[in-house]
Design an enzyme around this catalytic site. Structure first.
Site, PDB file in Angstrom:
ATOM      1  N   ASP A  34      -9.102  -8.607  -1.096  1.00 57.63           N
ATOM      2  CA  ASP A  34      -8.917  -9.272  -2.190  1.00 57.63           C
ATOM      3  C   ASP A  34      -9.473 -10.795  -2.426  1.00 57.63           C
ATOM      4  OD1 ASP A  34      -7.257 -10.072  -0.298  1.00 57.63           O
ATOM      5  OD2 ASP A  34      -5.524 -10.001  -1.730  1.00 57.63           O
ATOM      6  N   LYS A  53      -4.026  -1.286   4.510  1.00 59.06           N
ATOM      7  CA  LYS A  53      -5.362  -0.715   5.258  1.00 59.06           C
ATOM      8  C   LYS A  53      -5.344  -0.555   6.553  1.00 59.06           C
ATOM      9  CE  LYS A  53      -7.740  -4.474   3.546  1.00 59.06           C
ATOM     10  NZ  LYS A  53      -6.406  -5.130   2.913  1.00 59.06           N
TER      11      LYS A  53
END
Length: 736
Positions: free
Chosen positions: A127, A14
């Site tokens: 996450d 990311k």
């Protein structure tokens, strides 16, 4: 203007994607702000030529609020991209999610205006199932969400979880801009991602191939866009930047359930999960000693012995386990309680303890230093420690307290350290070596997360008993222990003195009060008593009794502290029989019997024939009934209200009056209208009743001893002599 949040599994790339996207947006002439929302604080590294910058959370930690400036947190990088990093604690301590909340609050306080930019990009750890990391999804922050995934199942699994979070914030309209495939390699199969995207009805807005140019660019601390601007890799980000900056179409988040996700992504029928679960069940059988579910506990499971009534029956929680635990630990003379939490939590607990001390002083003139000046020290947690963990602050507090050589130290958690998971046991181990002679005892509380006030009281009692009582000691002499006193009751001390005086008449002494106005030595010597006396036979008293029976094999008297003549005579008779002092008890009872009869003879003319109605939280009102019946009164109705302390109504006068449990205020008003008693007794006299009636209060903790009921009967006799309605209410107004 558009605000974009980039989410995805940790390690999925990311930060590299975010930095390249910001560089491409800047190259297209956009004013860009990129905020890294990850404790690794590496989101903007490639935009800042590898330069390390102060994070918002470190800045808050190091700089006093009066000296804080937004300019210290914003750093200009490649193409004029303005960069900021939230930062966070070390792995395993504190709460990174709380850190994100604190960062956004700091930016707002320092005046960050996102309207000054064309694009605001949030690079978010995706996450972690945590409300803190969902901040960019909230109203006013990101209005477009990009989910990054690879072809691997766990990356897609994380992406699906992220969609669940996005779905929870879709109330103001859809915000999912699409899925970005960051490929793990040229040989990877993209079809799992394609099937997933189709199933959740989300577009795949880009495919980033595996390329060595990303690695080469990172070696020079640059993005691909900066290092290799005229390459296919850079072109992918230029194209993605243009599409995202031009207000892309957004779709609702439609996450899948886990079974369907596996079936779609792996192309199977879900049997793998079922088979794995079956293998796990056979290889790792259920722990038979594990705590039972609450439904089992409510039916009499073993761990019910350690739950308060409100916890056991899933009632609204009254008070806080933190305060309940502290109300017990501060009763131990010579010990110090360390309250691990914010100062405000300690203040609230202190006020509760002080209130009990002030009431005791007003009621009987007693002064108990442990209630008026409890030995309570706070670790003084603040927002910084909530983010970075309170371990260091607690260690410092413990060392300061231990340097004063207390007889013991109790450590009680409030909510924040419980939420962020401060490891009390590890912290205590760190300091124990320097102070080997002082027991340091963690008490389970976690504020009100673990339960209500009474749960905290129970935890302090049972965990303190396990740690301090010497199980090897044997009974010696005519000694008793007193358990389950109400430390915040205004007559606790006078009740104890009454009991101690009655016992002294039999030559019996009190060995230990568990736990009120006691010492660590008294607690260690708990086992020297031959008999244990409960102050109250309510839920708390019964749980404590059962714990000591099970853990220490302690012997208990059959009845709690007595109120009224019958209970006092029965109580003394039982205790005397246990110690072989029946003759002394009989003489003592005879003396009180004569006095009781004389008192009731004087009261009977004023009370005989009077109609009585009782409404009470207390589930044992026989001491009131005994007085009323002995005075010749008619008990018309007893209404038992729901109560946090008990749920078992019992009486030895069954059949002599009408009783209703689970009573309500509405039923009380209707019964008052129908019965119209001469006297209404309540724990709290209501301000407005449907009829005018003489009313008097019932103490939640009545005075013990032979005369406990007589004292109230005198009040009734006096009250019933007064007019039922004050005369001035009938005065007619004077003519004008």
């Amino acid at each position: 203007m558009i605000k974009i949040a980039i989410y995805g599994k940790g390690g999925i790339g990311k930060s590299t994607i975010a930095a390249n996207l910001s560089a491409a947006l800047a190259a297209d002439g956009r004013r860009v702000l990129q905020i890294g929302c990850d404790p690794k604080h590496d989101s903007t590294r490639l935009l800042l030529a590898g330069r390390t910058v102060v994070t918002a959370l470190d800045y808050m930690r190091q700089t006093v609020p009066a000296e804080q400036s937004l300019n210290d947190l914003l750093h200009t990088g490649y193409g004029g991209v303005v960069c900021a990093e939230a930062g966070g604690p070390e792995p395993g301590v504190g709460c990174a999610g709380r850190g994100i909340l604190s960062t956004f609050a700091l930016f707002e306080r320092l005046g960050l205006n996102t309207e000054d930019f064309d694009v605001v990009l949030y690079d978010v750890l995706g996450d972690v199932v945590c409300g803190g990391f969902a901040v960019p999804l909230r109203k006013g922050f990101a209005d477009a969400v990009v989910v990054v995934t690879s072809e691997e199942f766990m990356a897609i699994y994380a992406a699906n979880n992220i969609l669940k979070g996005v779905h929870n914030f879709d109330g103001d309209g859809p915000r999912l801009a699409g899925i970005l495939l960051n490929s793990r390699g040229i040989d990877e199969d993209p079809r799992p991602v394609e099937r997933f995207a189709q199933a959740v009805a989300a577009p795949i807005i880009g495919r980033i191939p595996r390329s060595d140019r990303f690695r080469q660019a990172e070696k020079t601390h640059r993005t691909v866009v900066a290092a290799y601007p005229d390459t296919p890799e850079a072109d992918l980000f230029y194209d993605l930047a243009r599409r995202l900056a031009q207000n892309p179409v957004r779709v609702p988040a439609r996450p899948l359930d886990d079974g369907l996700l596996e079936q779609i992504v792996l192309g199977g029928d879900g049997s793998t999960v079922i088979e794995d679960a079956a293998v796990s069940s056979s290889a790792f059988p259920i722990d038979q000693d594990a705590p039972a579910p609450l439904d089992v506990i409510a039916q009499g499971g073993g761990t019910a012995a350690l739950l308060s009534k409100s916890m056991l029956f899933r009632e609204p929680l009254h008070g806080c386990a933190f305060t309940g635990a502290i109300s017990m630990t501060t009763q131990v003379r010579g010990a110090v309680t360390v309250a691990h939490g914010p100062r405000s939590c300690s203040h609230i607990a202190l006020r509760t303890i002080l209130a009990g001390g002030i009431l005791t002083r007003r009621h009987g003139g007693d002064i108990m230093p442990r209630q008026l000046a409890p030995a309570l020290v706070c670790s003084d947690m603040n927002e910084e420690t909530a983010v970075y963990g309170g371990g260091d602050r607690l260690r410092q507090t413990l060392k300061r307290v231990l340097a004063e050589s207390p007889s013991a130290v109790f450590v009680v958690n409030s909510c924040p350290p419980g939420v962020i998971g401060d490891d009390l046991a590890a912290i205590i181990r760190d300091v124990t070596g320097d102070f080997p002679g002082v027991p340091i005892l963690p008490i389970t509380a976690d504020g009100n997360i673990r339960g209500d006030f009474m749960q905290g009281v129970l935890n302090a009692c049972t965990e303190g008993a396990e740690a301090l009582i010497d199980p090897a000691l044997s009974p010696e002499g005519d000694r008793v222990n007193v358990l389950a006193e109400k430390n915040i009751a205004n007559n606790a001390e006078s009740n104890f003195r009454m009991v101690a005086d009655l016992l002294a008449c039999l030559g019996i002494t009190v060995n230990c009060r568990f736990v009120r106005d006691t010492t660590v030595a008294d607690l260690k010597n708990f086992g020297k008593a031959r008999l244990n006396l409960l102050a109250y036979d309510d839920h708390f008293g019964r749980v404590l009794r059962d714990f000591f029976l099970d853990r220490f094999g302690s012997a208990f008297a059959a009845h709690p502290f007595p109120v009224g003549f019958f209970e006092s005579a029965r109580w003394l008779t039982d205790i005397a029989a246990h110690f072989g002092k029946t003759g002394a008890a009989e003489q003592l009872i005879a003396d009180h019997r004569q006095r009781y009869r004389e008192q009731m003879d004087r009261l009977r003319p004023h009370l005989t024939g009077r109609r009585l109605m009782i409404v009470s939280y207390i589930h044992d009102v026989d001491w009131i009934l005994e007085t009323a019946f002995d005075a010749g009164m008619h008990v018309e109705k007893v209404g038992i209200l729901d109560y946090t302390q008990d749920h078992l109504f019992r009486t030895r006068y069954e059949g002599r009056f009408v009783v209703q449990t689970g009573y309500t205020a509405e039923q009380r008003d209707q019964d008052l209208t129908d019965i119209r008693p001469d006297l209404l007794l309540c724990n709290y006299v209501p301000g407005a009743l449907p009829i005018t009636v003489h009313a008097d209060g019932i103490p939640l903790c009545p005075d013990v001893g032979f005369g406990g009921g007589v004292a109230l009967a005198r009040r009734w006799a006096t009250l019933l002599k007064a007019p039922i309605r004050e005369g001035w209410r009938d005065d007619a107004p004077e003519a004008a």
